[in-house]
Design a protein around this motif. Structure first.
Motif, mmCIF file in Angstrom:
data_model
loop_
_atom_site.group_PDB
_atom_site.id
_atom_site.type_symbol
_atom_site.label_atom_id
_atom_site.label_comp_id
_atom_site.label_asym_id
_atom_site.label_seq_id
_atom_site.Cartn_x
_atom_site.Cartn_y
_atom_site.Cartn_z
ATOM 1 N N CYS A 188 -4.716 6.323 -2.888
ATOM 2 C CA CYS A 188 -3.809 5.248 -2.501
ATOM 3 C C CYS A 188 -3.555 4.365 -3.719
ATOM 4 N N HIS A 201 0.843 -1.199 0.000
ATOM 5 C CA HIS A 201 0.000 0.000 0.000
ATOM 6 C C HIS A 201 0.877 1.246 0.000
ATOM 7 N N ILE A 202 0.606 2.155 -0.954
ATOM 8 C CA ILE A 202 1.351 3.415 -1.012
ATOM 9 C C ILE A 202 0.358 4.566 -0.926
ATOM 10 N N HIS A 203 0.582 5.520 -0.025
ATOM 11 C CA HIS A 203 -0.270 6.704 0.064
ATOM 12 C C HIS A 203 0.219 7.698 -0.983
#
Ligand code: NI
Length: 141
Positions: A99, A91-93
């Motif tokens: 996201c 998961h990358i913000h």
């Protein structure tokens, strides 16, 4: 000329503005022709996903707005239902709202398709890209 049907579609203004900019850049004579091409691409992509079979490995890349509905919760729920084919999730913000989630999968292509389709249909999900590799045992030396 093929039979034509006229439809009316509601779109967010920002989305239409971006679409119009792109079709101008690409030199389309009409918005209708660009929309027909976009729909054809959509159909081809779907058919390609539906045609997958056998044991596969790959990644599902998802961009979503985490404020919309309960998309995060639903996404997590779906992933729990498919934990037999999910190897890992990253998961990358991306920014304040969005996201990027990469779900690494391995297993029956039928289940990978199902999972991809369920994620694509979620409200709040903006983009889904399935990257799938050749069946195991079919990698050229
Ligand atoms: Ni995030």
């Amino acid at each position: 000329m093929a039979d034509m049907e006229r439809i009316s579609v509601s779109l967010p203004s920002k989305l239409l503005k971006e679409f119009d900019e792109i079709i101008a850049e690409r030199g389309y004579a009409s918005r209708s022709e660009a929309i027909r091409d976009a729909i054809r691409d959509y159909i081809i992509k779907h058919k390609w996903i539906q045609s997958l079979e056998g044991e596969r490995a790959g990644a599902i890349n998802i961009i979503y707005n985490h404020h919309e509905n309960d998309v995060m919760e639903k996404l997590t729920e779906i992933q729990h239902d498919y934990n037999d084919i999910i190897v890992a999730t990253l998961h990358i913000h991306l920014d304040k709202d969005h996201c990027l989630e990469t779900v690494l999968v391995r297993g029956d292509a039928k289940k990978i398709k199902e999972l991809t389709n369920k994620i694509s249909a979620l409200k709040g999900v903006k983009q889904v890209k399935l990257s799938i590799m050749v069946p195991e045992g079919h990698i050229p030396e």
